[in-house]
Design a protein around this motif. Structure first.
Motif, PDB file in Angstrom:
ATOM      1  N   VAL A  83     -39.016 108.371   3.373  1.00 44.50           N
ATOM      2  CA  VAL A  83     -37.880 108.448   2.457  1.00 44.50           C
ATOM      3  C   VAL A  83     -36.722 107.694   3.097  1.00 44.50           C
ATOM      4  N   ALA A  84     -36.079 106.801   2.334  1.00 47.08           N
ATOM      5  CA  ALA A  84     -34.952 106.020   2.835  1.00 47.08           C
ATOM      6  C   ALA A  84     -33.728 106.253   1.952  1.00 47.08           C
ATOM      7  N   HIS A  85     -32.626 106.644   2.587  1.00 44.47           N
ATOM      8  CA  HIS A  85     -31.322 106.766   1.936  1.00 44.47           C
ATOM      9  C   HIS A  85     -30.411 105.712   2.557  1.00 44.47           C
ATOM     10  N   MET A  86     -29.768 104.916   1.717  1.00 37.99           N
ATOM     11  CA  MET A  86     -29.111 103.702   2.171  1.00 37.99           C
ATOM     12  C   MET A  86     -27.588 103.850   2.265  1.00 37.99           C
ATOM     13  N   GLN A  87     -26.968 103.044   3.134  1.00 42.25           N
ATOM     14  CA  GLN A  87     -25.508 103.052   3.249  1.00 42.25           C
ATOM     15  C   GLN A  87     -24.858 102.507   1.978  1.00 42.25           C
ATOM     16  N   ASN A  88     -25.342 101.368   1.503  1.00 40.75           N
ATOM     17  CA  ASN A  88     -24.749 100.693   0.350  1.00 40.75           C
ATOM     18  C   ASN A  88     -25.317 101.292  -0.938  1.00 40.75           C
ATOM     19  N   GLY A 137     -25.577  92.998   0.778  1.00 42.39           N
ATOM     20  CA  GLY A 137     -24.298  92.344   1.002  1.00 42.39           C
ATOM     21  C   GLY A 137     -23.258  92.619  -0.067  1.00 42.39           C
ATOM     22  N   MET A 138     -23.609  93.403  -1.086  1.00 40.43           N
ATOM     23  CA  MET A 138     -22.685  93.661  -2.191  1.00 40.43           C
ATOM     24  C   MET A 138     -21.587  94.626  -1.776  1.00 40.43           C
ATOM     25  N   ASP A 139     -20.362  94.345  -2.229  1.00 34.83           N
ATOM     26  CA  ASP A 139     -19.246  95.246  -1.955  1.00 34.83           C
ATOM     27  C   ASP A 139     -19.356  96.506  -2.804  1.00 34.83           C
ATOM     28  N   TRP A 140     -18.811  97.584  -2.308  1.00 34.52           N
ATOM     29  CA  TRP A 140     -18.798  98.836  -3.058  1.00 34.52           C
ATOM     30  C   TRP A 140     -17.553  99.639  -2.690  1.00 34.52           C
ATOM     31  N   GLY A 141     -17.193 100.572  -3.588  1.00 32.33           N
ATOM     32  CA  GLY A 141     -16.002 101.392  -3.381  1.00 32.33           C
ATOM     33  C   GLY A 141     -16.282 102.855  -3.665  1.00 32.33           C
ATOM     34  N   GLU A 142     -15.211 103.604  -3.922  1.00 30.78           N
ATOM     35  CA  GLU A 142     -15.331 105.055  -4.085  1.00 30.78           C
ATOM     36  C   GLU A 142     -16.171 105.426  -5.302  1.00 30.78           C
ATOM     37  N   ALA A 143     -16.049 104.685  -6.391  1.00 30.97           N
ATOM     38  CA  ALA A 143     -16.809 105.014  -7.599  1.00 30.97           C
ATOM     39  C   ALA A 143     -18.309 104.877  -7.357  1.00 30.97           C
ATOM     40  N   ALA A 153     -21.205 107.916  -7.294  1.00 30.23           N
ATOM     41  CA  ALA A 153     -22.462 107.868  -8.060  1.00 30.23           C
ATOM     42  C   ALA A 153     -23.655 108.092  -7.139  1.00 30.23           C
ATOM     43  N   GLN A 154     -23.593 107.522  -5.938  1.00 31.15           N
ATOM     44  CA  GLN A 154     -24.699 107.695  -4.994  1.00 31.15           C
ATOM     45  C   GLN A 154     -24.837 109.155  -4.558  1.00 31.15           C
ATOM     46  N   LEU A 155     -23.725 109.800  -4.239  1.00 28.88           N
ATOM     47  CA  LEU A 155     -23.790 111.182  -3.761  1.00 28.88           C
ATOM     48  C   LEU A 155     -24.281 112.126  -4.848  1.00 28.88           C
ATOM     49  N   ILE A 156     -23.877 111.892  -6.079  1.00 27.13           N
ATOM     50  CA  ILE A 156     -24.351 112.739  -7.176  1.00 27.13           C
ATOM     51  C   ILE A 156     -25.841 112.523  -7.415  1.00 27.13           C
ATOM     52  N   PRO A 167     -28.534 112.724   3.965  1.00 27.11           N
ATOM     53  CA  PRO A 167     -27.564 113.237   4.928  1.00 27.11           C
ATOM     54  C   PRO A 167     -26.325 113.830   4.270  1.00 27.11           C
ATOM     55  N   MET A 168     -25.967 113.309   3.097  1.00 27.42           N
ATOM     56  CA  MET A 168     -24.830 113.816   2.326  1.00 27.42           C
ATOM     57  C   MET A 168     -25.213 113.756   0.848  1.00 27.42           C
ATOM     58  N   ALA A 169     -24.766 114.738   0.096  1.00 26.64           N
ATOM     59  CA  ALA A 169     -25.007 114.760  -1.342  1.00 26.64           C
ATOM     60  C   ALA A 169     -23.862 115.497  -2.007  1.00 26.64           C
ATOM     61  N   LYS A 170     -23.806 115.436  -3.333  1.00 24.21           N
ATOM     62  CA  LYS A 170     -22.709 116.046  -4.052  1.00 24.21           C
ATOM     63  C   LYS A 170     -23.204 116.523  -5.414  1.00 24.21           C
ATOM     64  N   TRP A 171     -22.602 117.619  -5.865  1.00 24.68           N
ATOM     65  CA  TRP A 171     -22.892 118.124  -7.206  1.00 24.68           C
ATOM     66  C   TRP A 171     -21.595 118.198  -7.988  1.00 24.68           C
TER      67      TRP A 171
END
Length: 297
Positions: free
Chosen positions: A121-126, A244-250, A254-257, A292-296
């Motif tokens: 299982v792989a969870h990614m930074q980006n 290489g794609m930029d990302w922000g808080e939004a 979405a990733q954490l949810i 490592p981190m998730a959100k509901w």
């Protein structure tokens, strides 16, 4: 299903899963090394920590184990586990009931078992890079043997071209075994990785099989190997396309949810998680699939 001692086949399968683990961990560390610019490049390149795991049988005896390979906090991978285990012993009551309900013969009369497999299982930074899952395994009892596993893609920000590429590689590797395999195992994955209480799929699918035994061990093993061989060509180009794609808080939100959704499935429905915990395997190894981190909401 047919069985017997099958010691040579067991050793061959276990060695193959270890070989696949080494191939994948080497490729993933190379991805870390090659992230020279863009998001995450300022961090040290990630490396796998390798930890032996042990399973204790129902009577306290040694019952096999494996090697947990976990990378945390890398440039590209936030957390990735590539675990291999080979375990044996006697099935517990819950495992016996589950297998008997699926039509596995003989487990109620003789609960001995042997199992070997790889789980990734792989969870990614980006957030633009999709999470992914892959596992393949062989299971043996005195009355039966079978293979299981598959691979599926779990993006929080889906891209149609990524989904198409992932599925195309799976199909390309499965078609030599019969063109009916890919559509059948794709439909099985869509059904298996569905989350009933959310009324939606965990991701964008892949392939999945279980209890696979045609009676031809060599052909069934070859099919299982090609599911494993499909993984890197199916997944590495997606990392290259998105890392290489930029990302922000939004995007991170979405990733954490989405990771919360992934955790719900693995804790409530996943057959491998239930089996690992019910049979006394190292819980940290069993639960390495959790992000490592998730959100509901």
């Amino acid at each position: 299903m047919h069985s017997g001692a099958m010691e040579t086949e067991k050793q061959t399968a276990a060695e193959w899963f270890g070989h696949l683990r080494d191939e994948i961990t080497t490729a993933f560390e190379a991805v870390e090394d090659s992230q020279h610019s863009g998001p995450g490049a300022e961090r040290p390149a990630g490396r796998f920590e390798r930890t032996p795991t042990r399973r204790t049988g129902t009577d306290g005896e040694d019952a096999g184990g494996g090697l947990a390979c976990i990378m945390r906090g890398g440039r590209v991978f936030e957390k990735v586990g590539v675990n291999v285990s080979t375990v044996h012993g006697k099935l517990g009551e819950r495992a016996i009931a589950s297998m008997a309900a699926r039509g596995v013969p003989g487990v109620e009369e003789d609960p001995r078992f042997w199992a070997s497999g790889i789980s990734l299982v792989a969870h990614m930074q980006n957030p633009h890079v999709p999470a992914v899952h892959m596992n393949t395994r062989m299971f043996w009892t005195p009355a039966a043997w079978w293979f299981g596993g598959g691979a599926d893609l779990n993006p929080c920000l889906p891209y149609e071209e990524d989904t198409a590429h992932f599925h195309a590689e799976l199909k390309r590797h499965l078609d030599p075994h019969g063109e009916g395999h890919y559509p059948r195992l794709k439909d099985w994955a869509d059904e298996y990785f569905f989350i009933p209480h959310r009324g939606r799929a965990r991701g964008v699918g892949g392939v999945f099989m279980d209890d696979h035994c045609t009676g031809d061990w060599a052909e069934d093993f070859a099919l299982t190997q090609d599911i494993g061989r499909a993984f890197l060509p199916a997944y590495l180009p997606l990392i290259e396309r998105r890392r290489g794609m930029d990302w922000g808080e939004a995007e991170k939100e979405a990733q954490l949810i989405h990771r919360g959704l992934y955790a719900e499935y693995n804790l409530v429905y996943d057959r491998g998680t239930k089996f690992g915990l019910a049979t006394g395997h190292d819980p940290d190894a069993v639960l390495m699939s959790l992000p490592p981190m998730a959100k509901w909401r």
